[in-house]
Scaffold this motif. Structure first.
Motif, PDB file in Angstrom:
ATOM      1  N   ALA A  30      -5.859  -6.492  -2.445  1.00 48.12           N
ATOM      2  CA  ALA A  30      -6.798  -7.580  -2.180  1.00 48.12           C
ATOM      3  C   ALA A  30      -6.637  -8.689  -3.210  1.00 48.12           C
ATOM      4  CB  ALA A  30      -8.225  -7.047  -2.187  1.00 48.12           C
ATOM      5  N   GLU A  31      -6.457  -8.320  -4.453  1.00 48.48           N
ATOM      6  CA  GLU A  31      -6.292  -9.316  -5.506  1.00 48.48           C
ATOM      7  C   GLU A  31      -4.975 -10.078  -5.342  1.00 48.48           C
ATOM      8  OE1 GLU A  31      -5.907  -9.560 -10.345  1.00 48.48           O
ATOM      9  OE2 GLU A  31      -6.909  -7.827  -9.454  1.00 48.48           O
TER      10      GLU A  31
ATOM     11  N   SER B 255      -3.385   0.147  -4.892  1.00 51.77           N
ATOM     12  CA  SER B 255      -4.714   0.413  -4.368  1.00 51.77           C
ATOM     13  C   SER B 255      -5.159  -0.726  -3.464  1.00 51.77           C
ATOM     14  CB  SER B 255      -5.717   0.558  -5.522  1.00 51.77           C
ATOM     15  OG  SER B 255      -5.913  -0.709  -6.145  1.00 51.77           O
ATOM     16  N   VAL B 256      -6.219  -0.477  -2.716  1.00 53.21           N
ATOM     17  CA  VAL B 256      -6.785  -1.516  -1.860  1.00 53.21           C
ATOM     18  C   VAL B 256      -7.228  -2.697  -2.715  1.00 53.21           C
ATOM     19  CG1 VAL B 256      -8.675  -2.057  -0.270  1.00 53.21           C
ATOM     20  CG2 VAL B 256      -7.465   0.118  -0.059  1.00 53.21           C
ATOM     21  N   ALA B 257      -7.857  -2.415  -3.842  1.00 48.50           N
ATOM     22  CA  ALA B 257      -8.325  -3.484  -4.733  1.00 48.50           C
ATOM     23  C   ALA B 257      -7.157  -4.312  -5.261  1.00 48.50           C
ATOM     24  CB  ALA B 257      -9.125  -2.887  -5.880  1.00 48.50           C
TER      25      ALA B 257
ATOM     26  N   GLU C 251     -11.242  -6.651   0.328  1.00 48.50           N
ATOM     27  CA  GLU C 251     -10.753  -5.276   0.448  1.00 48.50           C
ATOM     28  C   GLU C 251     -10.848  -4.772   1.879  1.00 48.50           C
ATOM     29  OE1 GLU C 251     -12.282  -2.569  -2.516  1.00 48.50           O
ATOM     30  OE2 GLU C 251     -11.944  -4.042  -4.120  1.00 48.50           O
TER      31      GLU C 251
ATOM     32  N   ARG D 236       0.815  -1.221   0.000  1.00 52.41           N
ATOM     33  CA  ARG D 236       0.000   0.000   0.000  1.00 52.41           C
ATOM     34  C   ARG D 236       0.844   1.266   0.000  1.00 52.41           C
ATOM     35  NH1 ARG D 236      -4.018   1.715  -1.101  1.00 52.41           N
ATOM     36  NH2 ARG D 236      -4.812   2.656   0.782  1.00 52.41           N
TER      37      ARG D 236
END
Length: 69
Positions: free
Chosen positions: A41-42, A36-38, A48, A30
């Motif tokens: 997360a991926e 990004s958060v997305a 997320e 981050r």
């Protein structure tokens, strides 16, 4: 010439290095990589919300270790 900013930077890096893997990885993705958060997360196969919670926990641990509010 001595770099007066180097010692505090190394100290902060050391604090990050000592975080548990899950917390450290989220912070690195981050903050250092600017993902990004997305994206995080991926990459981490997390929801997320879990990325955000983990980031919050990591920053809270660092604040506590630094003695800042």
């Amino acid at each position: 010439m001595i770099d007066s900013d180097a010692a505090p930077s190394r100290a902060r890096a050391s604090l990050v290095d000592r975080l548990p893997d899950e917390l450290r990885i989220v912070l690195l993705l981050r903050i250092v990589q600017g993902r990004s958060v997305a994206e995080c997360a991926e990459v981490l196969t997390m929801a997320e919300g879990q990325v955000l919670l983990t980031q919050h926990r990591a920053l809270s641990v660092l604040r506590a270790r630094l003695g800042t509010p």
